[in-house]
Design a protein around this motif. Structure first.
Motif, PDB file in Angstrom:
ATOM      1  N   ARG A  34       0.829  -1.203   0.000  1.00  0.00           N
ATOM      2  CA  ARG A  34       0.000   0.000   0.000  1.00  0.00           C
ATOM      3  C   ARG A  34       0.866   1.257   0.000  1.00  0.00           C
ATOM      4  O   ARG A  34       0.399   2.350  -0.234  1.00  0.00           O
ATOM      5  N   ASN A  35       2.156   1.088   0.291  1.00  0.00           N
ATOM      6  CA  ASN A  35       3.094   2.227   0.305  1.00  0.00           C
ATOM      7  C   ASN A  35       4.010   2.180  -0.934  1.00  0.00           C
ATOM      8  O   ASN A  35       5.168   2.554  -0.881  1.00  0.00           O
ATOM      9  N   ALA A  36       3.450   1.688  -2.054  1.00  0.00           N
ATOM     10  CA  ALA A  36       4.241   1.628  -3.295  1.00  0.00           C
ATOM     11  C   ALA A  36       3.938   2.840  -4.160  1.00  0.00           C
ATOM     12  O   ALA A  36       2.957   3.549  -3.947  1.00  0.00           O
ATOM     13  N   CYS A  37       4.786   3.024  -5.149  1.00  0.00           N
ATOM     14  CA  CYS A  37       4.571   4.101  -6.112  1.00  0.00           C
ATOM     15  C   CYS A  37       3.504   3.662  -7.125  1.00  0.00           C
ATOM     16  O   CYS A  37       3.430   2.495  -7.490  1.00  0.00           O
ATOM     17  N   LEU A  38       2.694   4.622  -7.548  1.00  0.00           N
ATOM     18  CA  LEU A  38       1.691   4.351  -8.592  1.00  0.00           C
ATOM     19  C   LEU A  38       2.009   5.309  -9.742  1.00  0.00           C
ATOM     20  O   LEU A  38       2.023   6.533  -9.530  1.00  0.00           O
ATOM     21  N   GLU A  39       2.305   4.768 -10.902  1.00  0.00           N
ATOM     22  CA  GLU A  39       2.674   5.620 -12.037  1.00  0.00           C
ATOM     23  C   GLU A  39       1.506   5.747 -13.005  1.00  0.00           C
ATOM     24  O   GLU A  39       0.884   4.743 -13.363  1.00  0.00           O
ATOM     25  N   GLY A  48      -0.692   4.901  -1.164  1.00  0.00           N
ATOM     26  CA  GLY A  48      -1.335   5.095   0.145  1.00  0.00           C
ATOM     27  C   GLY A  48      -0.708   6.207   0.959  1.00  0.00           C
ATOM     28  O   GLY A  48      -0.995   7.392   0.728  1.00  0.00           O
ATOM     29  N   PRO A  49       0.157   5.862   1.927  1.00  0.00           N
ATOM     30  CA  PRO A  49       0.628   6.857   2.898  1.00  0.00           C
ATOM     31  C   PRO A  49       1.214   8.124   2.277  1.00  0.00           C
ATOM     32  O   PRO A  49       1.985   8.061   1.319  1.00  0.00           O
ATOM     33  N   THR A  50       0.816   9.256   2.844  1.00  0.00           N
ATOM     34  CA  THR A  50       1.349  10.553   2.419  1.00  0.00           C
ATOM     35  C   THR A  50       1.853  11.365   3.618  1.00  0.00           C
ATOM     36  O   THR A  50       2.500  12.379   3.438  1.00  0.00           O
ATOM     37  N   PHE A  51       1.497  10.931   4.835  1.00  0.00           N
ATOM     38  CA  PHE A  51       1.956  11.616   6.061  1.00  0.00           C
ATOM     39  C   PHE A  51       3.002  10.715   6.721  1.00  0.00           C
ATOM     40  O   PHE A  51       2.671   9.589   7.113  1.00  0.00           O
ATOM     41  N   LEU A  52       4.215  11.198   6.844  1.00  0.00           N
ATOM     42  CA  LEU A  52       5.189  10.446   7.650  1.00  0.00           C
ATOM     43  C   LEU A  52       5.277  11.125   9.017  1.00  0.00           C
ATOM     44  O   LEU A  52       5.713  12.275   9.132  1.00  0.00           O
ATOM     45  N   MET A  53       4.823  10.398  10.024  1.00  0.00           N
ATOM     46  CA  MET A  53       4.898  10.893  11.402  1.00  0.00           C
ATOM     47  C   MET A  53       6.013  10.139  12.111  1.00  0.00           C
ATOM     48  O   MET A  53       6.433   9.086  11.667  1.00  0.00           O
ATOM     49  N   LEU A 215       6.251   9.301  -0.557  1.00  0.00           N
ATOM     50  CA  LEU A 215       6.574   8.392   0.550  1.00  0.00           C
ATOM     51  C   LEU A 215       6.900   6.982   0.048  1.00  0.00           C
ATOM     52  O   LEU A 215       7.499   6.192   0.783  1.00  0.00           O
ATOM     53  N   SER A 216       6.531   6.690  -1.199  1.00  0.00           N
ATOM     54  CA  SER A 216       6.915   5.379  -1.735  1.00  0.00           C
ATOM     55  C   SER A 216       8.429   5.281  -1.863  1.00  0.00           C
ATOM     56  O   SER A 216       8.983   4.177  -1.912  1.00  0.00           O
TER      57      SER A 216
END
Ligand SMILES: Cc1cc2nc3c(=O)[nH]c(=O)nc-3n(C[C@H](O)[C@H](O)[C@H](O)COP(=O)(O)OP(=O)(O)OC[C@H]3O[C@@H](n4cnc5c(N)ncnc54)[C@H](O)[C@@H]3O)c2cc1C
Length: 497
Positions: A34-39, A48-53, A215-216
């Motif tokens: 879910r944290n992969a790149c989508l081209e 998926g993830p866009t917020f790195l906390m 984030l990917s």
């Protein structure tokens, strides 16, 4: 290792650095899950993830794998972190407390002192609870550890995130501005245990980061470190079964029919998906199909990825748009299961921070809408088109992008059904098992799996929970359990527990 998502990659890169031979089998054609790149053509999106906390946890796991995260990745701390948009007012959230005071004074006059009250009390809670998120809770003894006993008064048992936050802020809408983070857990703030009020504290204390390339790029960097440490990552190689004999995992069977023997098996595939599809029912007692039916799962998400031939430079990196009747929207997602016209949504416009994601003069919008998971019975093959049009109308009206449709050059949609079918996520519940009190700590599927031996769980469906930092922790906890079992000494980079 089954799966090369953030949980699997963390465990793989650490274990290999400690001298273990590690092989990762990933069903898809790329790492990251879910944290992969989508081209999409020349556009790069985060799936998926866009917020790195809690960036420090990522830094620590790289260190434990013998690497330096700031050499592998370019981090940008976002300030403001995000814009919270109500129909008639907005707050730009910042780690600068004076600025936060002013923002609250402007949007919610008279409530500005509440921020310090919230920050001090939730800081105390976080300092107590952080060690509990880094322990494995594989045994009842560890559950009744001193740390956990000390933390009991801080759990706000019987109170929800919303209750706790309304207590600090006095105003329901201001409380929502600090409680929407319970959606990170895929839960309603009216149901999410009060202890999770510390999620917004964590953002205000440690900031929110972007990594250049999206984030990917974190997943890609982890895979690079893992490979440099000797891990073999097999892409396009689905596992069809975890082999269990006499109560112990012995390896995996691949979809092509081959068998891979292993001393230890780490499962990163979505927990409930793995139980339903990768483990023979006779090897399970608790997490059988009926057992899973009794568990509560997170909401799902409807996604649109839009490649544009323009740049909306006025639109911040992250904006959260609240439904006018937020409570009704949340109750529909977690209760009635209906799709709401008055829905909250989130838009990421990363081009304002990162020009590597699209060609010059172009940009990509990532639009996320929380929706019920598939247990609600929605037929997305029928609903998707109408829901996409609803989201477009929100972008035109609420986000003020009146001409957006004229600028779309590439478009991709992910519905809850796609999460289930293409990403192998049980019930499309992308944030995994709900984080209810009955599904937390010792009561969550354990990192040393309780159903059979020599098996370990990593990822959002296990302890400590969904969300990148806790998923990295799950990978680190599993790596430490395996290292101890094989008497391989290691030093922890953990400076916060
Ligand atoms: C839209 C969205 C937005 C999110 N936003 C945030 C955010 O901003 N911040 C945050 O911290 N978290 C966020 N999350 C939550 C969470 O961080 C991510 O979902 C994360 O990628 C989950 O990691 P994981 O390791 O648990 O699982 P996954 O990323 O799903 O990885 C599991 C891997 O296992 C593989 N796999 C499955 N079955 C098999 C099989 N049979 N054989 C081989 N491989 C298999 C999958 O292909 C996948 O690569 C978000 C999630 C989503 C979906």
């Amino acid at each position: 290792m089954v799966g090369a998502g953030p949980g699997g990659l963390t465990a793989a890169m650490i274990l290999a650095h400690r001298g273990f031979e590690v092989e990762v089998f990933e069903a898809r054609d790329r790492v990251g899950g879910r944290n992969a790149c989508l081209e999409l053509g020349p556009h790069r999106f985060d799936t998926g993830p866009t917020f790195l906390m809690m960036r420090y946890i990522l830094d620590e796991v790289f260190e434990e794998a013998g690497a330096d995260s700031s050499r592998c990745l370019r981090f940008v701390e976002l300030d403001p972190m995000y814009r919270l948009q109500f129909r008639d007012t907005a707050i730009r959230s910042s780690t600068d407390h004076e600025r936060m005071r002013q923002e609250i004074a402007e949007a919610f006059p008279g409530r500005e002192d509440s921020f310090q009250r919230f920050f001090a009390a939730e800081g105390r809670r976080f300092r107590r609870m952080a060690p509990c998120l880094q322990k494995h809770y594989s045994t009842l003894g560890s559950f009744f550890s001193l740390d956990l006993m000390r933390v009991l008064p801080y759990l706000s048992l019987g109170r929800s995130v919303f209750d706790v936050l309304e207590g600090y802020f006095g105003d329901p809408r201001l409380a929502l501005a600090f409680s929407f983070q319970s959606k990170y857990l895929g839960m309603s703030p009216w149901e999410c245990p009060g202890a999770f009020s510390m999620l917004s504290y964590i953002e205000y204390a440690y900031g929110v980061y972007h990594t250049i390339g999206g984030l990917s790029a974190i997943s890609d960097a982890m895979a690079e470190v893992a490979r440099a440490n000797g891990v073999l990552i097999h892409l396009d190689t689905p596992v069809s079964r975890v082999l269990v004999e006499n109560g112990s995992a012995r390896g995996v069977a691949l979809a092509d029919g081959s068998r891979i023997e292993a001393d230890e098996v780490v499962i990163n595939a979505d927990f409930a998906h793995a139980m339903e599809n990768l483990v023979a029912p006779e090897a399970l007692r608790k997490y059988t199909a009926e057992g899973l039916q009794k568990r509560r799962f997170s909401c799902s998400i409807f996604m649109l990825y839009l490649g544009l031939d323009t740049v909306y430079s006025h639109l911040p990196h992250h904006t959260i748009y609240f439904a006018d009747d937020y409570r009704h929207n949340v109750d529909a997602i977690f209760g009635s299961g209906e799709l709401c016209e008055d829905t909250s949504f989130y838009v990421r416009n990363a081009v304002v921070t990162d020009d590597t994601l699209a060609p010059a003069g172009h940009s990509g919008l990532y639009v996320l809408v929380p929706v019920p998971n598939l247990r609600a019975g929605t037929d997305w093959s029928r609903e998707a088109k109408g829901f996409r049009d609803l989201v477009m109308s929100k972008l035109r009206t609420r986000a003020g992008l009146a001409d957006i449709e004229a600028h779309i050059t590439h478009e991709h949609m992910i519905t809850p059904q796609d999460w289930r079918d293409d990403y192998r996520v049980y019930a499309g519940a992308v944030f995994n098992l709900a984080h209810t009190v009955r599904q937390m700590l010792y009561l969550r599927p354990r990192n040393r799996f309780e159903e059979f031996d020599h098996a370990y769980l990593v990822g959002g469906g296990t302890h400590p929970g969904s969300g990148l930092p806790t998923i990295y922790e799950s990978g680190r906890i599993a790596a430490n359990l395996i290292s101890r079992r094989h008497r391989v000494p290691f030093t922890s980079a953990n400076r916060h527990a």
